[in-house]
Design an enzyme around this catalytic site. Sequence first.
Site, short mmCIF file in Angstrom:
data_model
loop_
_atom_site.label_atom_id
_atom_site.label_comp_id
_atom_site.label_asym_id
_atom_site.label_seq_id
_atom_site.Cartn_x
_atom_site.Cartn_y
_atom_site.Cartn_z
N SER A 107 0.83 -1.20 0.00
CA SER A 107 0.00 0.00 0.00
C SER A 107 0.87 1.25 0.00
O SER A 107 1.77 1.38 0.82
CB SER A 107 -0.90 -0.02 1.22
N GLY A 108 0.61 2.14 -0.94
CA GLY A 108 1.37 3.39 -1.01
C GLY A 108 2.60 3.29 -1.88
O GLY A 108 3.38 4.22 -1.97
N THR A 112 -1.53 2.58 -8.16
CA THR A 112 -2.60 3.30 -8.86
C THR A 112 -2.00 4.34 -9.79
O THR A 112 -2.45 4.49 -10.93
CB THR A 112 -3.54 3.95 -7.83
N ASN A 157 -1.24 5.62 3.06
CA ASN A 157 -1.38 6.27 1.75
C ASN A 157 -2.58 7.21 1.82
O ASN A 157 -3.66 6.82 2.25
CB ASN A 157 -1.61 5.17 0.69
N SER A 160 -5.44 5.79 -0.77
CA SER A 160 -5.31 4.34 -0.84
C SER A 160 -6.53 3.71 -1.50
O SER A 160 -7.66 4.04 -1.17
CB SER A 160 -5.14 3.82 0.58
N SER A 161 -6.30 2.83 -2.46
CA SER A 161 -7.42 2.14 -3.12
C SER A 161 -7.97 1.11 -2.14
O SER A 161 -7.24 0.26 -1.67
CB SER A 161 -6.95 1.41 -4.36
N GLY A 387 -2.53 -3.30 -2.29
CA GLY A 387 -1.24 -3.90 -2.01
C GLY A 387 -1.26 -4.76 -0.76
O GLY A 387 -2.21 -4.70 0.02
N GLU A 389 -0.94 -5.87 2.84
CA GLU A 389 -1.12 -5.01 4.01
C GLU A 389 -0.77 -5.74 5.30
O GLU A 389 -1.25 -6.85 5.53
CB GLU A 389 -2.57 -4.52 4.10
N1 LIG Z 1 5.29 8.10 -10.18
C1 LIG Z 1 4.93 8.88 -9.19
N2 LIG Z 1 5.26 10.19 -9.21
C2 LIG Z 1 4.90 10.99 -8.20
N3 LIG Z 1 4.24 10.58 -7.10
C3 LIG Z 1 3.89 9.29 -7.01
C4 LIG Z 1 4.19 8.38 -8.04
N4 LIG Z 1 3.72 7.18 -7.68
C5 LIG Z 1 3.12 7.34 -6.47
N5 LIG Z 1 3.21 8.61 -6.07
C6 LIG Z 1 2.70 9.18 -4.81
O1 LIG Z 1 2.43 8.15 -3.89
C7 LIG Z 1 1.07 8.14 -3.49
C8 LIG Z 1 0.57 6.72 -3.35
O2 LIG Z 1 0.52 6.09 -4.58
P1 LIG Z 1 -0.67 5.10 -4.99
O3 LIG Z 1 -1.96 5.62 -4.58
O4 LIG Z 1 -0.49 4.82 -6.43
O5 LIG Z 1 -0.32 3.85 -4.12
P2 LIG Z 1 -0.95 2.42 -4.23
O6 LIG Z 1 0.18 1.48 -4.44
O7 LIG Z 1 -2.03 2.41 -5.21
O8 LIG Z 1 -1.48 2.20 -2.76
P3 LIG Z 1 -2.79 1.41 -2.28
O9 LIG Z 1 -2.48 -0.01 -2.32
O10 LIG Z 1 -2.98 1.91 -0.90
O11 LIG Z 1 -3.88 1.82 -3.19
C9 LIG Z 1 0.35 8.90 -4.56
O12 LIG Z 1 -0.80 9.53 -4.06
C10 LIG Z 1 1.39 9.90 -5.03
O13 LIG Z 1 1.39 11.00 -4.19
MG LIG Z 2 -4.03 2.34 -5.12
#
Ligand SMILES: Nc1ncnc2c1ncn2[C@@H]1O[C@H](COP(=O)(O)OP(=O)(O)OP(=O)(O)O)[C@@H](O)[C@H]1O
Ligand SMILES: [Mg+2]
Length: 1108
Positions: A107-108, A112, A157, A160-161, A387, A389
């Site tokens: 997660s984070g 996404t 996050n 977070s999705s 992701g 957790e």
């Molecule tokens: N390539 C990137 N460039 C800039 N910031 C990023 C990038 N990837 C992720 N981030 C930052 O990290 C944060 C978390 O990313 P994201 O929401 O994609 O995580 P996730 O893996 O989908 O987590 P979860 O499993 O909780 O959904 C985003 O809101 C963004 O601020």
């Molecule tokens: Mg996500």
Amino acid sequence: MEVKTSLLDNMIGVGDMVLLEPLSEDSFLGNLKKRFDHSEIYTYIGSVVISMNPYRSLPIYTPEKVEEYRNRNFYELSPHIYALADEAYRSLRDQDKDQCILITGESGAGKTEASKLVMSYVAAVCGKGHEVNKVKEQLLQSNPVLEAFGNAKTVRNDNSSRFGKYMDIEFDFKGDPLGGVISNYLLEKSRVVKQPRGERNFHVFYQLLSGASDDTLRKLKLDRDFSKYNYLSLDSAAVSGLDDAANFRTVRNAMQIVGFMEDEVQSVLELVAAVLKLGNIEFKPESRCNGTDESRVKDKNDLKEMCELLGIEQSVLERAFSYRTVEAKMEKVSTTLNVAQAYYARDALAKNLYSRLFSWLVTRINESIQAQTKARHKVMGVLDIYGFEIFEDNSFEQFIINYCNEKLQQIFIELTLREEQEEYVREGIEWTNIEYFNNAIICDLIENNQNGILAMLDEECLRPGTVTDETFLDKLNTICADHQHFESRLNKNSKFLNDHSLPHNCFRIQHYAGKVLYRVEGFVDKNNDLLYRDLSQAMYKANHSLIKQLFPEGNPAKVNLKRPLTAGFQFRASVGTLMRNLQTKNPNYIRCIKPNDKKASHIFTDSLVRHQVRYLGLMENVRVRRAGYAFRQPYEPCLERYKMLCKRTWPHWKGPAREGVEVLMADLQIPTEEISYGRSKIFIRNPRTLFFLEEKRKQCLQDLATLIQKIYRGWKCRTHFLLMKKSQIVVAAWYRRYAQQKKYRNIKSATTMVQSYTRGWQARKLLRELKHQKRCEEAVTTIAAFWHGTQARLELRRLKQEVRNKHAVTVIWAYWQGTKVRREYRKFFRANAGKKIYDFTIQRIIQKYFLGLKSSMPSMSPIDRKWPARPYGFLDGVHTELRKIFHHWRCKKYRDQFTEEKKAVYEEKLEASEIFKDKKALYPNSVSQPFKGDYLEISKNPKYQKLNSAVDEKVLLADVVNKINRANGKGTPRIFLLTKKNFVLADQKTGQVKASIPLPDVTSVSVSTQKDGFFALKLKEGSASAVKGDFLLSSEHLIEIITKLHRIGATAADREKLKVDISDEFLVQFKQDKVCVKFIQSSPKNGNSISCKRKNNRLLEVSVPTSP
Ligand SMILES: Nc1ncnc2c1ncn2[C@@H]1O[C@H](COP(=O)(O)OP(=O)(O)OP(=O)(O)O)[C@@H](O)[C@H]1O
Ligand SMILES: [Mg+2]
């Protein structure tokens, strides 16, 4: 000339981990860190992309970057997610292979974001056109809508999705997008009713309350204040960097683009509002006669508003919160709910309402984005699932999420190995097996149909009798006791008996990503996902199109006595379908890594990354990749890159690329065991060989660069010279043309000038001649005119002289005749004419005088002193007399207007002047003040009614006076009433009569000569009133009071006239003492007020400020 770059150019660390030398976990991490520190967040392991979350926006996603990576080979440029997206898109379009992009990480870690980058890249490079753009726009805009409803802030996050998402994008044979299908997996609905500390509910709630207009909120019966809603956690309601209001507008806009109708959006918002309202409904116990407690809704306002929003009959829902009907075969049994059960029912309804709304949204989006043609299409799937957790407190949701990640890991292991192996087979190269951890055993522990954890949970849920989370744990303890990845305290396995990190109500699973401790509490409930039928029926009865659709099981016509499928079962089935789907596609991996736990840029926490590298199996991945050959490349790009290292291949190789590469390698004396020639690619076993090639290339490039520079410089100078020469000719030609043009223009303008001068001179000369000629003609005419004039005048003069002579003769004759007659009649005229003329003249003068006087009479005002001036001296007496008569007459007219009262007032004023004029300095001020008499309006004012009735005479004066205290000289306000017979002093507040003195007892009044209002009323010695002594009073209306007193005395026959003493020192009798009241003048201080002070027993001193 196209400039070809490579992943190996300007490399920071190593762009592809396969080339890492030496390979160890530390060097792996070191390489990641070095690249991360230089903002290189992408690194390859062969075709797998490792993505480090930079936690800041990097300038690497610009349209220029998209163009840079478009249609380029995977290893051609430095590692980038665009390279992977491009590779996947091109093999889908050109090789007709369905693709899937699997994005994993905790997660984070950025899954996404990565999925959105892939989608936006594909959208940018695929075909264009009105329809295609619309499809692209709809696919991209589905993200904000789903994120608003399915994402939330967690401690890990901010976005977070909280659901899993798999999106199939469909393309036609040209590679243009046709549409898409989204599948969603298990929304974490428990978040709707409760959020862990530091986390928020789903974004949409906050977005709606912050971003909706006042009007919308009023319609939804909502309040902007988050704190009004029990379901919204407040400690982290505002998230820095998240603008909920702006996001709400984005979501509304996105919904519109995706194709939601206005009424659908309204219905969705109504449901969201209803969930918030539902959270505010509270219950209280009500005792029943059988001794049990039954729940009742505490405050029905929220219930009422919610029912109005959803069109539900309030009583039906209220009943559903108090009773539960259980149907079994033909029987219906109704039991009451206690307060705890009512809360459980409320939360279950809220969770169901929201999760069903979410599923409806996905279905609705799918309707909009589905491909319009039935033609065969190619598919690119993008999987962004929650992701892995590990929380402090892990429950059913984490168990399900981690199970899904386990399955993905397995598919990664299977497909990576298969792909690698297949490539060697395809290229005809030998393959040796590599050991790696296979997590199939963990998947089996969870999903096995007989004794898997999910199967046991289902079994426990369906079992008759008392079922609790504890009975479920017992079951696990017996059945999974020997499993090497299952740990529990009550396990027969003595190993954990004394493990205090493992509480009794928990079990622990060793996942591929680490050990996770699960608390069993809530497992049974969440798996059952029970919603009382009364509630679903109440929802079905709602007069709201969307709600009705969401609760089809509430339809009484379709009573289904079968238990609904459990959450675990449904999830397992959908994960199974997903896995089967993924296996039919060509996988592309993005492994997301989180550099730190602080959501901060530039921080690389070694231990955290090491842990992720371990459980993601990245080292094994590299090893598998290197066990065969570290590097591979198709022959054409390989030859293109290294052809300068051999004279035979430089600058062009005419034959097939493979032969060219063989010649090249032989020329460079690369040992044969280092390389293998596949069907389309060359395989290099050791990274060292590749680096050797690269080093050689670099040196060679320098020589080549010098050569190219030399040739280029020569070419440049030559071209420049030629250009200058050509330019010089052009410039000279242009200059000559310009000079000639200028000269021509000068001559032309000079000629025009000379011409114009000559023409002017000629014209002026002609004009002069013409003027002379004209003047001569005019002179002749003038001379003739003068001549005729002279002649005419001479004739006229002669005629005039003739007439004058004739008239003179007539006049002389008349005079002579007159003289003759007068001489004859003179004696008759002198006897009568003188007197008549005199009388006539006098008469005329007097007539004129009177008429003049009439027109210049003064005004009727008696004080007007004007009078016309006398015209003749002999009229002096008459004039004065007439003035007097007129004045008397107008005075009479003036007096005639007076009423009796006014007359009395004037008489009073006259009397006051007689008494005070030139004697008391206060008098002049009183002249302009009318004597009003009754200042208190005593007869009208109800307050003084009693007082009014106490005096039987007519009140002549009523006013407030100050009665001076004999002891200290201070004044006390008193009402002063004066009638014909007496005067009265009364209390100002109560109206109580303090003293009533008959006027005959007042002998005299003493006042000062100054501007003060003090007066002493002296009483007849020996009279009854004189017992207490004289009165010393002060009043603003002193002049009026004393005048009135004086007048009464003057008119009364029975007593003497009142004496008025005006002097600055007089004696006043106070009881037995005689006190002297002395008035002195003081300089104005203390605000010009008059002060009265008792100096000693015999002296009262009044200081009156001198007027400025
Ligand atoms: N390539 C990137 N460039 C800039 N910031 C990023 C990038 N990837 C992720 N981030 C930052 O990290 C944060 C978390 O990313 P994201 O929401 O994609 O995580 P996730 O893996 O989908 O987590 P979860 O499993 O909780 O959904 C985003 O809101 C963004 O601020
Ligand atoms: Mg996500």
